[in-house]
Write a protein that holds these residues in place. Structure first.
Motif, PDB file in Angstrom:
ATOM      1  N   LYS A 149      -6.596   5.553 -16.119  1.00  0.00           N
ATOM      2  CA  LYS A 149      -5.144   5.420 -16.100  1.00  0.00           C
ATOM      3  C   LYS A 149      -4.516   6.607 -15.376  1.00  0.00           C
ATOM      4  N   GLY A 150      -3.722   6.295 -14.377  1.00  0.00           N
ATOM      5  CA  GLY A 150      -3.006   7.321 -13.642  1.00  0.00           C
ATOM      6  C   GLY A 150      -3.773   7.907 -12.479  1.00  0.00           C
ATOM      7  N   LEU A 151      -5.094   7.683 -12.419  1.00  0.00           N
ATOM      8  CA  LEU A 151      -5.877   8.255 -11.322  1.00  0.00           C
ATOM      9  C   LEU A 151      -5.588   7.560 -10.000  1.00  0.00           C
ATOM     10  N   PHE A 152      -5.495   6.220 -10.052  1.00  0.00           N
ATOM     11  CA  PHE A 152      -5.265   5.462  -8.835  1.00  0.00           C
ATOM     12  C   PHE A 152      -4.604   4.141  -9.188  1.00  0.00           C
ATOM     13  N   THR A 153      -4.059   3.495  -8.191  1.00  0.00           N
ATOM     14  CA  THR A 153      -3.486   2.162  -8.333  1.00  0.00           C
ATOM     15  C   THR A 153      -4.266   1.219  -7.433  1.00  0.00           C
ATOM     16  N   LEU A 154      -4.801   0.156  -7.989  1.00  0.00           N
ATOM     17  CA  LEU A 154      -5.609  -0.777  -7.213  1.00  0.00           C
ATOM     18  C   LEU A 154      -4.760  -1.402  -6.113  1.00  0.00           C
ATOM     19  N   PRO A 155      -5.121  -1.211  -4.851  1.00  0.00           N
ATOM     20  CA  PRO A 155      -4.364  -1.842  -3.761  1.00  0.00           C
ATOM     21  C   PRO A 155      -4.450  -3.365  -3.862  1.00  0.00           C
ATOM     22  N   VAL A 156      -3.366  -4.047  -3.618  1.00  0.00           N
ATOM     23  CA  VAL A 156      -3.326  -5.497  -3.734  1.00  0.00           C
ATOM     24  C   VAL A 156      -4.339  -6.150  -2.806  1.00  0.00           C
TER      25      VAL A 156
END
Length: 399
Positions: A149-156
């Motif tokens: 959580k918070g490390l990265f956001t999964l690219p769409v």
């Protein structure tokens, strides 16, 4: 994915079935750089790069909100050792010795992250040299072992990720890795796990990639049929050892800067770990075929140990993804699923995935080696699952 994109993709695969690609792939000549997130849609990526199976680089604007980019890097762009030690210092991490060859990879050891960072600092102070060799932290499952959580956001663009979805469902593993190390660390020539596509983000520093399209690796094999360990080594260019080199084009070279994201397409070999396939296993043990009882079963055991999966587990993998897509399809049929709800997959993506799973499963079912597998242990027979997929596709043609 919208309806028009799904139709485009289905026509693409029909064309591939009618006109099989040649053994040697062609390089696009350059790697496109995608500058602005707002002007680059999932459809743009799907049509322009995923289906044609060509690489691209996304600018740092796509990852500027990631927590890892904010906390793991100092204001001067260096690794934030203090933060890493405070939050992960006791984690035991895998470390490879880049200076030692073990088959076509490097030997690994495990150590606490704090010990590796101590080594890293000493390596820099020693003018990028150490009696311990050049050590590279590789394949650390930080997302599995800690909260991501918070490390990265999964690219769409990578939201339909069957391999990680499979491992997440089993809750035992994943294919999300962290690599870190000083200047000079590297990974030998390889293609990614199961020849799948992958994507890689540079949190800080710079990375050089050498990329070869599918098929080009055949021209890189040595006189014994083996793939190279290091395509930059002087001995690699020995025409006696590598007689097919003249048929290979130069690799695509990419320098990946901090924050940038590289899409590595399916089957592209690059300078970094290679897995055996069943045909390679069978070739290796072919001399014992007539004397080894249940030779085919032994090949499955060897393939499992070499590549991490055999036909039995591959069917389990397809079955889990299929059942999850069939459940989503049922929700679509009852109007319970809206585009992007829950799974992040819209209705058209669900239908497309079901179609692709059906095609893969159909090829598995008729494979002679799979037909030797004892399928009575499966809770759902492959033929029955395949029929379910076909029935759902037929019922959803109008969606």
């Amino acid at each position: 994915m919208d309806r028009e994109t799904r139709t485009f993709a289905e026509n693409h695969f029909r064309r591939l079935q009618r006109h099989l690609p040649s053994n040697v792939g062609t390089s696009p000549g350059r790697v496109d750089f995608i500058e602005k997130p707002d002007s680059f849609s999932y459809t743009d990526f799907f049509k322009g790069y995923l289906l044609p199976n060509v690489p691209c680089v996304f600018s740092s604007a796509f990852t500027e909100g990631w927590g890892s980019r904010k906390h793991w890097v100092t204001s001067s762009g260096k690794p934030n050792f203090d933060y890493l030690l405070q939050n992960y210092g006791d984690a035991v991490v895998p470390v490879a010795n880049c200076g030692v060859r073990e088959f076509n990879s490097n030997p690994k050891e495990h150590m606490p992250l704090r010990d590796y960072i101590t080594y890293w600092k000493e390596f820099i102070q020693g003018d990028y040299s150490s009696l311990r060799g050049c050590l590279y932290l590789k394949d650390w499952h930080v997302c599995r072992d800690f909260s991501a959580k918070g490390l990265f956001t999964l690219p769409v663009y990578f939201s339909s990720d069957w391999l990680n979805e499979y491992w997440d469902a089993l809750d035992v593993d994943d294919y999300r890795f962290i690599y870190m190390g000083p200047t000079g660390t590297w990974s030998p020539f390889h293609a990614d796990i199961f020849r799948s596509f992958s994507w890689s983000v540079n949190i800080c520093g710079r990375k050089k990639w050498l990329l070869f399209p599918p098929g080009q690796e055949e021209a890189l094999r040595d006189c014994h049929g083996g793939l190279p360990y290091d395509v930059t080594a002087p001995e690699f260019w020995d025409s006696h050892q590598h007689p097919m080199l003249e048929h290979c084009n130069p690799p695509l070279e990419v320098t990946q800067e901090a924050g940038e994201m590289l899409f590595v397409p399916s089957g592209w070999h690059h300078q970094v770990h290679n897995l055996q396939e069943l045909c390679a296993v069978q070739q290796e043990v072919s001399e014992w075929r007539d004397t080894m009882p249940d030779w085919h079963s032994h090949c499955q055991v060897i393939m499992k140990s070499c590549s991490g999966i055999n036909f039995e587990e591959f069917y389990c993998f397809l079955k889990i993804i299929a059942e999850r897509r069939l459940l989503l399809a049922k929700k679509i049929g009852s109007s319970e699923l809206e585009c992007g709800e829950g799974s992040g997959l819209g209705p058209q993506q669900v239908i497309f995935d079901i179609g692709r799973i059906a095609e893969v499963l159909a090829s598995v079912v008729v494979n002679p080696d799979f037909q030797r597998v004892d399928t009575s242990i499966f809770s759902l027979q492959p033929e029955d699952l395949l029929q379910q997929l076909k029935d759902v596709l037929a019922a959803m043609e109008s969606v």
